[in-house]
Design an enzyme around this catalytic site. Structure first.
Site, PDB file in Angstrom:
ATOM      1  CG  HIS A  58      -2.072   0.913   1.145  1.00  0.00           C
ATOM      2  ND1 HIS A  58      -2.048   2.222   1.578  1.00  0.00           N
ATOM      3  CD2 HIS A  58      -3.319   0.705   0.686  1.00  0.00           C
ATOM      4  CE1 HIS A  58      -3.232   2.766   1.405  1.00  0.00           C
ATOM      5  NE2 HIS A  58      -4.024   1.867   0.869  1.00  0.00           N
ATOM      6  CG  PHE A  59      -0.401   2.492  -2.962  1.00  0.00           C
ATOM      7  CD1 PHE A  59      -1.337   1.583  -3.438  1.00  0.00           C
ATOM      8  CD2 PHE A  59      -0.857   3.576  -2.229  1.00  0.00           C
ATOM      9  CE1 PHE A  59      -2.705   1.788  -3.233  1.00  0.00           C
ATOM     10  CE2 PHE A  59      -2.217   3.773  -2.018  1.00  0.00           C
ATOM     11  CZ  PHE A  59      -3.144   2.886  -2.509  1.00  0.00           C
TER      12      PHE A  59
END
Length: 156
Positions: A58-59
């Protein structure tokens, strides 16, 4: 349960967080707390590091702490306030969310940030608390929500 009386503005270290909350790594999302006032408020502190497991997905190219985990960190701050105020023995008990209202996310939280999370009691009756929580990074609001929680006997 008895209501604990204590001097306003008490700090809570990591060892006491571990004693008062059942969460453990990787889901313990507060490191310590400051400004604890029984039945009233607390400020949870989370140092967000690059090695948090959620940043792997994420991410990876633009790491951002998931908003739901910021709300969870607010909830854990409220749970710590509940546990200390009620002097609750967490053995055989768990503090659960009952509801979350008005959650808003204002800015991303990234590795290296420190979340400062003031949580205030709006209402309290028995083992049920209603809170307002905000999460700040460098004085800028990152997230906010109202939420309720209660102490529940753990099922065996």
């Amino acid at each position: 349960m008895t209501v604990q009386t204590e001097t306003a503005g008490t700090s809570i270290d990591y060892a006491e967080v571990l004693k008062r909350l059942p969460h453990r790594y990787p889901f313990l999302l507060i490191d310590r707390a400051e400004e604890y006032i029984p039945n009233t408020s607390i400020v949870g502190i989370k140092n967000v590091t690059a090695n948090e497991p959620f940043f792997q997905g994420h991410f990876p190219e633009n790491p951002v702490m998931p908003g739901v985990l910021i709300v969870e960190a607010l909830g854990q701050s409220g749970g710590l306030l509940m546990s200390k105020t009620l002097n609750a023995d967490v053995t055989g008990k768990t503090i659960f969310f009952m509801g979350i209202d008005g959650a808003r996310f204002r800015r991303p939280v990234r590795p290296g940030d420190t979340l400062r999370m003031p949580v205030t009691v709006l209402r309290h009756r028995g083992d049920v608390f209603k809170f307002k929580g905000e999460a700040y990074v460098n004085g800028e609001i990152a997230a906010e929500a109202e939420f309720a929680a209660m102490v529940v006997e753990t099922q065996k």
